[in-house]
Design an enzyme around this catalytic site. Structure first.
Site, PDB file in Angstrom:
ATOM      1  N   ALA A  28       0.860  -1.184   0.000  1.00  6.12           N
ATOM      2  CA  ALA A  28       0.000   0.000   0.000  1.00  6.12           C
ATOM      3  C   ALA A  28       0.893   1.231   0.000  1.00  6.12           C
ATOM      4  O   ALA A  28       1.943   1.244   0.651  1.00  6.12           O
ATOM      5  CB  ALA A  28      -0.905   0.013   1.232  1.00  6.12           C
TER       6      ALA A  28
ATOM      7  N   TYR B 248      -4.002  -0.076  10.400  1.00  6.35           N
ATOM      8  CA  TYR B 248      -3.927  -1.015   9.278  1.00  6.35           C
ATOM      9  C   TYR B 248      -4.588  -0.425   8.035  1.00  6.35           C
ATOM     10  O   TYR B 248      -4.330  -0.857   6.913  1.00  6.35           O
ATOM     11  CB  TYR B 248      -4.576  -2.348   9.665  1.00  6.35           C
ATOM     12  CG  TYR B 248      -4.103  -3.518   8.850  1.00  6.35           C
ATOM     13  CD1 TYR B 248      -2.739  -3.809   8.731  1.00  6.35           C
ATOM     14  CD2 TYR B 248      -5.007  -4.353   8.213  1.00  6.35           C
ATOM     15  CE1 TYR B 248      -2.306  -4.897   7.992  1.00  6.35           C
ATOM     16  CE2 TYR B 248      -4.579  -5.446   7.468  1.00  6.35           C
ATOM     17  CZ  TYR B 248      -3.225  -5.707   7.367  1.00  6.35           C
ATOM     18  OH  TYR B 248      -2.799  -6.785   6.617  1.00  6.35           O
TER      19      TYR B 248
ATOM     20  N   LYS C 299      -7.156  -7.032   2.355  1.00  5.79           N
ATOM     21  CA  LYS C 299      -7.073  -8.412   2.839  1.00  5.79           C
ATOM     22  C   LYS C 299      -8.451  -9.064   2.868  1.00  5.79           C
ATOM     23  O   LYS C 299      -8.586 -10.264   2.626  1.00  5.79           O
ATOM     24  CB  LYS C 299      -6.438  -8.445   4.231  1.00  5.79           C
ATOM     25  CG  LYS C 299      -4.948  -8.141   4.251  1.00  5.79           C
ATOM     26  CD  LYS C 299      -4.152  -9.174   3.460  1.00  5.79           C
ATOM     27  CE  LYS C 299      -2.652  -8.964   3.613  1.00  5.79           C
ATOM     28  NZ  LYS C 299      -1.861  -9.937   2.827  1.00  5.79           N
TER      29      LYS C 299
ATOM     30  N   ILE D  13       4.208 -10.148  11.973  1.00  2.60           N
ATOM     31  CA  ILE D  13       5.606 -10.555  11.832  1.00  2.60           C
ATOM     32  C   ILE D  13       6.342  -9.459  11.084  1.00  2.60           C
ATOM     33  O   ILE D  13       5.795  -8.835  10.166  1.00  2.60           O
ATOM     34  CB  ILE D  13       5.711 -11.884  11.054  1.00  2.60           C
ATOM     35  CG1 ILE D  13       5.027 -13.014  11.826  1.00  2.60           C
ATOM     36  CG2 ILE D  13       7.166 -12.251  10.775  1.00  2.60           C
ATOM     37  CD1 ILE D  13       5.005 -14.331  11.070  1.00  2.60           C
TER      38      ILE D  13
ATOM     39  N   THR E   7       8.163  -8.057   8.410  1.00  2.00           N
ATOM     40  CA  THR E   7       8.494  -8.352   7.024  1.00  2.00           C
ATOM     41  C   THR E   7       8.651  -7.053   6.264  1.00  2.00           C
ATOM     42  O   THR E   7       8.376  -5.965   6.787  1.00  2.00           O
ATOM     43  CB  THR E   7       7.383  -9.186   6.356  1.00  2.00           C
ATOM     44  OG1 THR E   7       6.172  -8.404   6.299  1.00  2.00           O
ATOM     45  CG2 THR E   7       7.107 -10.466   7.132  1.00  2.00           C
ATOM     46  N   LEU E   8       9.056  -7.157   5.011  1.00  2.00           N
ATOM     47  CA  LEU E   8       9.214  -5.964   4.193  1.00  2.00           C
ATOM     48  C   LEU E   8       7.888  -5.230   4.061  1.00  2.00           C
ATOM     49  O   LEU E   8       7.833  -4.006   4.144  1.00  2.00           O
ATOM     50  CB  LEU E   8       9.740  -6.353   2.806  1.00  2.00           C
ATOM     51  CG  LEU E   8      10.044  -5.195   1.841  1.00  2.00           C
ATOM     52  CD1 LEU E   8      11.127  -4.299   2.416  1.00  2.00           C
ATOM     53  CD2 LEU E   8      10.464  -5.750   0.476  1.00  2.00           C
ATOM     54  N   ALA E   9       6.801  -5.981   3.878  1.00  2.00           N
ATOM     55  CA  ALA E   9       5.491  -5.354   3.718  1.00  2.00           C
ATOM     56  C   ALA E   9       4.994  -4.735   5.016  1.00  2.00           C
ATOM     57  O   ALA E   9       4.395  -3.652   5.018  1.00  2.00           O
ATOM     58  CB  ALA E   9       4.481  -6.386   3.212  1.00  2.00           C
TER      59      ALA E   9
END
Length: 205
Positions: free
Chosen positions: A23, A98, A105, A136, A138-140
């Site tokens: 995003a 979010y 999602k 977790i 992560t890159l995203a």
């Protein structure tokens, strides 16, 4: 062309994992109410519609109909290929910060469930599931404001009182990709230490 057909005859897929999400920064900061149409379209294109796109391209190599022409596999369980998509609790619950990713999602999960219906029976026999992982790094996920606070809340309120690991999530994805899960499709499986089902304070009086 003849060369293309020859190449296709030597290639097949038993499993496909969708784990891409993105995003624009402008959509993940500030008010959700201020989300622009461009940011909405961009987020859904990468994070949810992409599942449709890759499934469409991969289907000729995932389909049981195709596998029957390339192998001797014949039983229902062994001929069942799979697609697994990574999702998050924010698809169904309000998770502060979010923002637009929550609706993306939600869209992703609906696409997965509908694909499970369309592709489950003959001639394809392709199973489609989602894995909803706890937060977790992560890159995203780096684009989520206060990710550290989200992980701390999981430690305090989840049934396991800890965050899950990438390996634990990967193990469930691997299970869904394998023949052992031949009867599982159209599901969203949570790997979040029980956080998603908690409805109140974690302390017990």
């Amino acid at each position: 062309s003849g060369g293309g057909n020859e190449k296709k005859s030597k290639f097949k897929l038993n499993a496909l994992v969708h784990s891409v999400a993105h995003a624009p920064t402008s959509a993940m900061k500030g008010s959700f109410l201020d989300t622009t149409l461009d940011d909405y379209i961009s987020t859904h294109d990468v994070s949810s519609y992409s599942l449709l796109r890759v499934a469409r391209y991969a289907l000729p190599y995932l389909s049981a109909q195709y596998h029957q022409h390339t192998t001797e596999r014949s039983t229902a369980s062994s001929s069942s290929s799979s697609i697994t998509a990574l999702t998050y609790l924010g698809s169904t619950k309000v998770v502060p910060n979010y923002n637009i990713m929550g609706s993306a999602k939600s869209s992703l999960e609906n696409i997965a469930h509908t694909l499970a219906y369309e592709l489950g029976s003959s001639p394809h026999s392709v199973r489609v599931n989602c894995v909803s992982a706890g937060p977790i790094s992560t890159l995203a996920s780096r684009g989520i404001v206060n990710l550290g606070d989200m992980k701390k809340d999981v430690e305090e309120r989840s049934m396991l009182r800890r965050n899950v690991t990438g390996e634990e999530v990967g193990n469930v994805v691997a299970f869904l990709a394998g023949e052992e899960s031949g009867g599982v499709t159209g599901q969203t499986i949570f790997v979040d230490g029980g956080y998603g089902v908690m409805g109140g304070p974690s302390s017990v009086c």
